[in-house]
Design a protein around this motif. Structure first.
Motif, mmCIF file in Angstrom:
data_model
loop_
_atom_site.group_PDB
_atom_site.id
_atom_site.type_symbol
_atom_site.label_atom_id
_atom_site.label_comp_id
_atom_site.label_asym_id
_atom_site.label_seq_id
_atom_site.Cartn_x
_atom_site.Cartn_y
_atom_site.Cartn_z
ATOM 1 N N ASP A 94 31.579 42.440 36.828
ATOM 2 C CA ASP A 94 31.335 40.876 36.701
ATOM 3 C C ASP A 94 30.389 40.628 37.616
ATOM 4 O O ASP A 94 30.578 40.642 38.949
ATOM 5 N N LYS A 95 29.083 40.494 37.336
ATOM 6 C CA LYS A 95 27.892 40.260 38.021
ATOM 7 C C LYS A 95 27.961 39.049 39.058
ATOM 8 O O LYS A 95 27.787 39.085 40.188
ATOM 9 N N GLU A 96 28.525 38.034 38.479
ATOM 10 C CA GLU A 96 28.599 36.692 39.105
ATOM 11 C C GLU A 96 29.617 36.975 40.670
ATOM 12 O O GLU A 96 29.370 36.503 41.694
ATOM 13 N N TYR A 139 30.564 38.245 46.375
ATOM 14 C CA TYR A 139 31.593 39.095 47.307
ATOM 15 C C TYR A 139 30.542 40.255 47.900
ATOM 16 O O TYR A 139 31.010 41.067 48.571
ATOM 17 N N ARG A 140 29.161 40.276 47.466
ATOM 18 C CA ARG A 140 28.393 41.083 48.227
ATOM 19 C C ARG A 140 28.510 41.307 49.713
ATOM 20 O O ARG A 140 28.627 42.405 50.055
ATOM 21 N N GLN A 189 40.832 48.382 48.584
ATOM 22 C CA GLN A 189 40.448 47.403 49.769
ATOM 23 C C GLN A 189 39.034 46.721 49.754
ATOM 24 O O GLN A 189 38.955 45.549 50.428
ATOM 25 N N ASP A 190 38.308 47.411 49.130
ATOM 26 C CA ASP A 190 36.821 46.898 49.018
ATOM 27 C C ASP A 190 37.015 45.540 48.233
ATOM 28 O O ASP A 190 37.205 45.597 47.247
ATOM 29 N N PRO A 191 36.207 44.441 48.774
ATOM 30 C CA PRO A 191 36.244 43.134 48.412
ATOM 31 C C PRO A 191 35.695 43.235 46.664
ATOM 32 O O PRO A 191 36.217 42.602 46.063
ATOM 33 N N PHE A 192 34.738 44.241 46.473
ATOM 34 C CA PHE A 192 34.358 44.209 44.984
ATOM 35 C C PHE A 192 35.420 44.509 44.098
ATOM 36 O O PHE A 192 35.398 43.920 42.877
#
Length: 90
Positions: free
Chosen positions: A12-14, A19-20, A66-69
């Motif tokens: 999901d690009k958005e 969350y970048r 755990q990575d926010p992405f």
């Protein structure tokens, strides 16, 4: 210590845009701790690749989750043990 390649394909690009910074902060923290020697994005927008150091695939998969992405649904993930041939980043 083993190496693992985590492929984070775009889902999901958005959400990825949203969350970048949290994702980069997460990676930089693990890099400072010595868990991640290298990471980067694919220029074509397909996602990114993170190299982890760990004792087992299960250990690394728990970190990847755990990575926010991944946690926020912006990216899927695949983890594969990686046979390091050259370590020019040391």
């Amino acid at each position: 210590m083993k190496y693992f390649a985590a492929f984070l394909p775009m889902k999901d690009k958005e959400l990825s845009d949203k969350y970048r910074q949290a994702h980069l902060d997460f990676l930089n923290k693990l890099k400072d701790e010595g868990t991640i020697p290298a990471y980067g994005r694919f220029v074509d927008g397909a996602g990114g690749l993170v190299i982890y150091k760990g004792e087992s695939q299960e250990e690394v998969e728990e970190l990847v989750k755990q990575d926010p992405f991944v946690a926020e649904g912006a990216r899927d993930f695949e983890v594969h043990e990686w046979a390091l041939v050259s370590d020019h980043w040391k």
